[in-house]
Design an enzyme around this catalytic site. Sequence first.
Site, mmCIF file in Angstrom:
data_model
loop_
_atom_site.group_PDB
_atom_site.id
_atom_site.type_symbol
_atom_site.label_atom_id
_atom_site.label_comp_id
_atom_site.label_asym_id
_atom_site.label_seq_id
_atom_site.Cartn_x
_atom_site.Cartn_y
_atom_site.Cartn_z
ATOM 1 N N GLU B 60 0.807 -1.226 0.000
ATOM 2 C CA GLU B 60 0.000 0.000 0.000
ATOM 3 C C GLU B 60 0.840 1.275 0.000
ATOM 4 O O GLU B 60 0.383 2.310 -0.491
ATOM 5 C CB GLU B 60 -0.968 0.005 1.189
ATOM 6 C CG GLU B 60 -2.194 -0.880 1.012
ATOM 7 C CD GLU B 60 -1.948 -2.346 1.302
ATOM 8 O OE1 GLU B 60 -0.830 -2.688 1.766
ATOM 9 O OE2 GLU B 60 -2.856 -3.166 1.078
ATOM 10 N N HIS B 129 -11.686 -5.037 8.572
ATOM 11 C CA HIS B 129 -12.169 -4.912 7.195
ATOM 12 C C HIS B 129 -13.480 -4.147 7.114
ATOM 13 O O HIS B 129 -14.251 -4.346 6.177
ATOM 14 C CB HIS B 129 -12.377 -6.294 6.556
ATOM 15 C CG HIS B 129 -11.105 -6.938 6.083
ATOM 16 N ND1 HIS B 129 -10.144 -7.388 6.932
ATOM 17 C CD2 HIS B 129 -10.645 -7.198 4.827
ATOM 18 C CE1 HIS B 129 -9.141 -7.921 6.239
ATOM 19 N NE2 HIS B 129 -9.432 -7.810 4.957
#
Lengths: 356, 326
Positions: B60, B129
């Site tokens: 990321e 999540h």
Amino acid sequence: MAPVAQVPATDSGEKSRASAGTLSDKRLRELFREMLLIRRFEEKVEERFRAGDLPGFLHVAIGQEAVASGVCEALEPDDVIASTHRAHAHTIAKGTPVNAIMAEMYGKNEGCSQGYGGSMHLYDVARGNMGANAVVGGGLPQIAGAALAFKLRKEPRVAVAFFGDGATNTGAFHESMNLAQLWKLPVLFVLENNGWAESTPATQQLPLAVEEMGQRAAAYGMTAMEVDGQDLEAVVEATRSARDHAVSGLGPVFMNVRTYRFTGHYVGDPQVYRDKSEVRQLRETQDPLELLRARLGMTGEEFERIDADVMAEVDGSVAFAQAGTDPDPQDALKWVYAEGSMEHGSKEPLSTEPRA
Amino acid sequence: MPELTYREAVRDALSQAMRGDDRIFMMGEDIAEMGGSMGVTTGMVAEFGSERIRNTPISEIAIVGAGIGAAIQGMLPVVEIMYEDFLTISMEQLVNQAAKHRTMSGGQIKVPLTVRTQGGAGWSPGAQHAQQLESWFVHVPGLKVVFASTPEDVRGLLWSSIYDPNPVIFFEHRTLYPIKGEVPDEIVPIPLGKARVHLEGTDVTVIATGRLVHESLRAAEEAEQDGISVEVVDPRTLSPLDSETLIASVRKTTRCVTAHEAVVQGGFGAELAAVIQHGAFDYLDAPIERVGAQFAPLAFAPVMENFCVPHAANVLAAIHRTLARA
């Protein structure tokens, strides 16, 4: 294309000091002058900082001049660099006039970042300087992205990341190395390996010896080079080979450039962590300016002449900066957001604006 | 007018923009053959090829950082961070780099980068999540923050985000991907910084984002049965914020509820409440009520998840609290 040797990581690179260069005597003298300009500039900003003239804080690159000058000498004008907190040398070597850099130190409108950046955020986009970064390793993924843009547009350009050995312990370094090698991006990863992460020596922050740092590239299947960073000609030659490799589509190159920081981490650093005799010895045996001067057989008279010329330029930059204009305080809000739209279908080559 | 799902609307904006503009390319995890973890980019690699629809490593920092670098060098990258929880990994690049280059360079640099991401609860993913982290980015000058709640909005706002010359963090909500809605025949760019009044009302204004726009509209329907007239407004862009529209609405209704799925403490509702109390202080007939998730990492068991995140009933209860003080 010049071949790039996969030099074993254990090779100290010392032999490259004897490299027979392809640079003309005239060009070498010009580069000597540039390195001396960097040295005198750094000494001057130290002096002005200690005198209380300069806000913020400073990191100088005394001892590392040949890395900046050597790498930038091998680049084409369209190539881009990203620098570090120790940014003055790279910025001078990429062509920014010292007046603009000194004015930035003083926080003036005439500075290369118009007073918004300071010592650790020197930018000169028109000259391919994407900015100095005060977060260790922070510029590396962006250099990979710049290289990706060049690759997507099939432009024969390379993107160069300068960073220190401390940065090789960050996630940004590893993710950038991995991505650049995976996508064969035209990146030069220039490790300015001076053996220190601020005050922490390599032995306390690296599981590899400084001369083994090429193993970090090997882990990604990336071509690595060992370079003597005190030898200007060696740096130029190595960078030329690395650039040829990268620009021809073969992928990035990792350059383990061994160099020495003659000073503390920052101006005013008492260096309690370091033996004073070590610095003295380094200055006597590893000064890139002295090494190049000897190589050129430069007389004392010639040196004095160049030095006087350089000192006049540096003194002139201080006068230029001191006579500069202070920003309007409210202009601090001027560049937070860009106005307008990138306009669908337009294909302007660069998103940069010409400087006033 | 054609009908698209929210998912199709995102894909339509991306595809139409890419067809006419070589500067646009996408990077993200699993976005190529797999079509992204949410199926948003399904079929795009077949149309645009793997150079422009780029599968990335799970990196990321590099995904966002490379997007920044490419944007600085004249591209219009759209990067996808699979779950907004993973924005935390790219935070340094977003906050210290993307947001600050323009100012630090004295205006030499633009970073026209779009960071698409998604999140949200309702399917028991557990605590890593399903977060809603949009308020973090509202705190950073130099970033723009968008959170779209309908197919029409997501398409028009994404188009504007791609062409905005600044870094935009573009939030999508997972549970909204399948919802359908009418969209204009042609893409109509929606300017960033303009709120949308979904429902006009006179008694109380609910300022809602993301999934809570739909929950608030349901709450408004129920309130109407009790004779309460609710106005529902979606800011759509969190930064810059269309304060004018929001303040005007509350001056009219004299009561305000903020509603988002993110936790209440330090959530965007706090910023909204500050803006409203300042702009409509003399008009308010009740304290501003904030609706959001419980202050806890989201638990896995469906019954606990359901308890933690807000629903229409929570919005309705807040509406009633504002009116109880009348």
